[in-house]
Design a protein around this motif. Structure first.
Motif, PDB file in Angstrom:
ATOM      1  N   TYR A  91       0.843  -1.197   0.000  1.00  0.00           N
ATOM      2  CA  TYR A  91       0.000   0.000   0.000  1.00  0.00           C
ATOM      3  C   TYR A  91       0.881   1.252   0.000  1.00  0.00           C
ATOM      4  CZ  TYR A  91      -4.273  -2.666   1.132  1.00  0.00           C
ATOM      5  OH  TYR A  91      -5.345  -3.518   1.103  1.00  0.00           O
ATOM      6  N   ARG A  92       1.954   1.210   0.791  1.00  0.00           N
ATOM      7  CA  ARG A  92       2.842   2.365   0.854  1.00  0.00           C
ATOM      8  C   ARG A  92       3.531   2.594  -0.498  1.00  0.00           C
ATOM      9  NH1 ARG A  92       5.024   5.209   4.989  1.00  0.00           N
ATOM     10  NH2 ARG A  92       4.383   3.678   6.559  1.00  0.00           N
ATOM     11  N   ALA A 104       0.952   4.031  -2.798  1.00  0.00           N
ATOM     12  CA  ALA A 104       0.617   5.400  -2.378  1.00  0.00           C
ATOM     13  C   ALA A 104       1.698   6.370  -2.799  1.00  0.00           C
ATOM     14  CB  ALA A 104       0.417   5.437  -0.864  1.00  0.00           C
ATOM     15  N   GLU A 105       2.933   5.966  -2.644  1.00  0.00           N
ATOM     16  CA  GLU A 105       4.039   6.853  -2.991  1.00  0.00           C
ATOM     17  C   GLU A 105       4.136   7.090  -4.497  1.00  0.00           C
ATOM     18  OE1 GLU A 105       7.312   4.961  -1.029  1.00  0.00           O
ATOM     19  OE2 GLU A 105       6.870   5.946   0.900  1.00  0.00           O
ATOM     20  N   ALA A 160      -4.442   6.776  -5.236  1.00  0.00           N
ATOM     21  CA  ALA A 160      -5.289   7.396  -4.218  1.00  0.00           C
ATOM     22  C   ALA A 160      -5.927   6.390  -3.267  1.00  0.00           C
ATOM     23  CB  ALA A 160      -6.370   8.236  -4.891  1.00  0.00           C
ATOM     24  N   SER A 166      -4.781   3.504  -2.326  1.00  0.00           N
ATOM     25  CA  SER A 166      -3.743   3.018  -1.423  1.00  0.00           C
ATOM     26  C   SER A 166      -3.388   4.066  -0.377  1.00  0.00           C
ATOM     27  CB  SER A 166      -2.493   2.626  -2.221  1.00  0.00           C
ATOM     28  OG  SER A 166      -2.761   1.535  -3.071  1.00  0.00           O
ATOM     29  N   MET A 167      -3.432   5.331  -0.750  1.00  0.00           N
ATOM     30  CA  MET A 167      -3.178   6.401   0.214  1.00  0.00           C
ATOM     31  C   MET A 167      -4.144   6.315   1.386  1.00  0.00           C
ATOM     32  SD  MET A 167      -2.661   9.674  -2.291  1.00  0.00           S
ATOM     33  CE  MET A 167      -1.369   9.736  -3.534  1.00  0.00           C
ATOM     34  N   ASN A 168      -5.419   6.103   1.088  1.00  0.00           N
ATOM     35  CA  ASN A 168      -6.421   6.016   2.146  1.00  0.00           C
ATOM     36  C   ASN A 168      -6.159   4.831   3.068  1.00  0.00           C
ATOM     37  OD1 ASN A 168      -9.044   6.549   3.479  1.00  0.00           O
ATOM     38  ND2 ASN A 168      -9.643   4.647   2.488  1.00  0.00           N
ATOM     39  N   TRP A 213      -2.028  11.546   4.470  1.00  0.00           N
ATOM     40  CA  TRP A 213      -2.373  10.571   3.432  1.00  0.00           C
ATOM     41  C   TRP A 213      -3.863  10.624   3.108  1.00  0.00           C
ATOM     42  CZ3 TRP A 213       0.890   9.028   0.131  1.00  0.00           C
ATOM     43  CH2 TRP A 213       2.217   8.752   0.485  1.00  0.00           C
ATOM     44  N   ARG A 255      -4.337  13.610   0.867  1.00  0.00           N
ATOM     45  CA  ARG A 255      -3.849  13.358  -0.485  1.00  0.00           C
ATOM     46  C   ARG A 255      -4.770  12.395  -1.232  1.00  0.00           C
ATOM     47  NH1 ARG A 255       2.533  12.187   0.181  1.00  0.00           N
ATOM     48  NH2 ARG A 255       2.339  11.916  -2.099  1.00  0.00           N
ATOM     49  N   SER A 256      -5.306  11.411  -0.527  1.00  0.00           N
ATOM     50  CA  SER A 256      -6.254  10.485  -1.141  1.00  0.00           C
ATOM     51  C   SER A 256      -7.524  11.219  -1.564  1.00  0.00           C
ATOM     52  CB  SER A 256      -6.596   9.365  -0.153  1.00  0.00           C
ATOM     53  OG  SER A 256      -7.592   8.514  -0.679  1.00  0.00           O
ATOM     54  N   GLY A 265     -11.230   7.914   0.645  1.00  0.00           N
ATOM     55  CA  GLY A 265     -10.279   8.865   1.185  1.00  0.00           C
ATOM     56  C   GLY A 265     -10.958  10.176   1.544  1.00  0.00           C
TER      57      GLY A 265
END
Length: 249
Positions: free
Chosen positions: A139-140, A143-144, A148, A150-152, A174, A177-178, A186
């Motif tokens: 997920y990280r 996200a990186e 979106a 995965s950010m949540n 995060w 950003r999501s 998110g």
């Protein structure tokens, strides 16, 4: 406009994707021609439109076949989509073990969507042994890359301190950003944080965006959470979610 396309137009996948909005049937025929010519991007796109029934008769089994052909040609998203078909039983018997293998291959090659999908299986122990640490890592990674959804989920791990050190500031960042990336979950997560901090107007704005984009399962869950909110304006949003859920039922 005539149906026939020059060969160089047929092999231009970007033009074919743009054509789908204006002339889906014509575009579908051109995509099929390009796929048969061996254009891997067109093979993957053909799988997608077959899955959606966009400009061509919906055929999940044939969609899976073209995803597999494109995947053999090195197309990572096609391999991810083959995994989706296998996971959900689209055009085949559901096979979460095979889906996990497809996701893992594309995830290890760096595809964010595959990292997300493989992490979902790892987090729930479907098709593969449960491994929360690996799920969190994937997920990280996704996200990186700007994924979106995965950010949540990364935010949830950080907020709860599950399988990692709790970091509320990072979790909120995060979620933000999501939300800004367009993920309705998110947006809901970020709204909850804002509401807890007393920023009700901002929370309501994000809740409206989540309402507009949420699917039926999400809306039903959201109704219960909103109905128990302390703020009367947020509780009132539960009715709007119920109406939206009813329209999707």
């Amino acid at each position: 406009m005539g149906f026939l396309l020059r060969r160089e137009e047929v092999l231009n996948v970007e033009k074919l994707q743009a054509m789908l909005d204006d002339s889906p049937v014509r575009a579908a025929q051109a995509i099929l021609m390009a796929a048969k010519e061996g254009v891997v991007d067109a093979q993957a796109l053909l799988g997608q439109i077959l899955l959606e029934g966009r400009g061509i008769a919906r055929d999940e089994a044939l969609a899976l076949r073209w995803f597999q052909i494109a995947a053999q040609g090195g197309h990572l998203m096609a391999r991810n989509m083959a995994g989706r078909c296998l996971e959900h039983g689209w055009g085949c018997a559901a096979d979460e073990v095979a889906a996990a293998k497809a996701y893992r291959f594309a995830a290890e090659a760096g595809l964010d969507w595959a990292q997300y999908n493989y992490a979902n299986l790892l987090a729930t122990g479907r098709g593969v042994a449960e491994d929360q640490q690996q799920a969190l890592s994937l997920y990280r990674q996704a996200a990186e890359q700007g994924h979106a959804k995965s950010m949540n989920l990364l935010g949830r791990y950080l907020e709860d301190g599950r399988f990692c050190a709790q970091d509320l500031d990072a979790a909120v960042d995060w979620y933000r950003r999501s939300a800004e990336g367009g993920d309705f979950r998110g947006q809901f997560s970020y709204a909850a944080v804002l509401a807890d901090r007393g920023q009700v107007d901002a929370a309501l704005e994000w809740l409206r965006k989540a309402l507009a984009g949420g699917n039926l399962k999400f809306l039903r869950t959201a109704c219960k959470a909103l109905a128990a909110a302390e703020d009367a304006q947020i509780r009132a949003m539960a009715e709007a979610y119920q109406q939206r859920a009813a329209s999707l039922s």
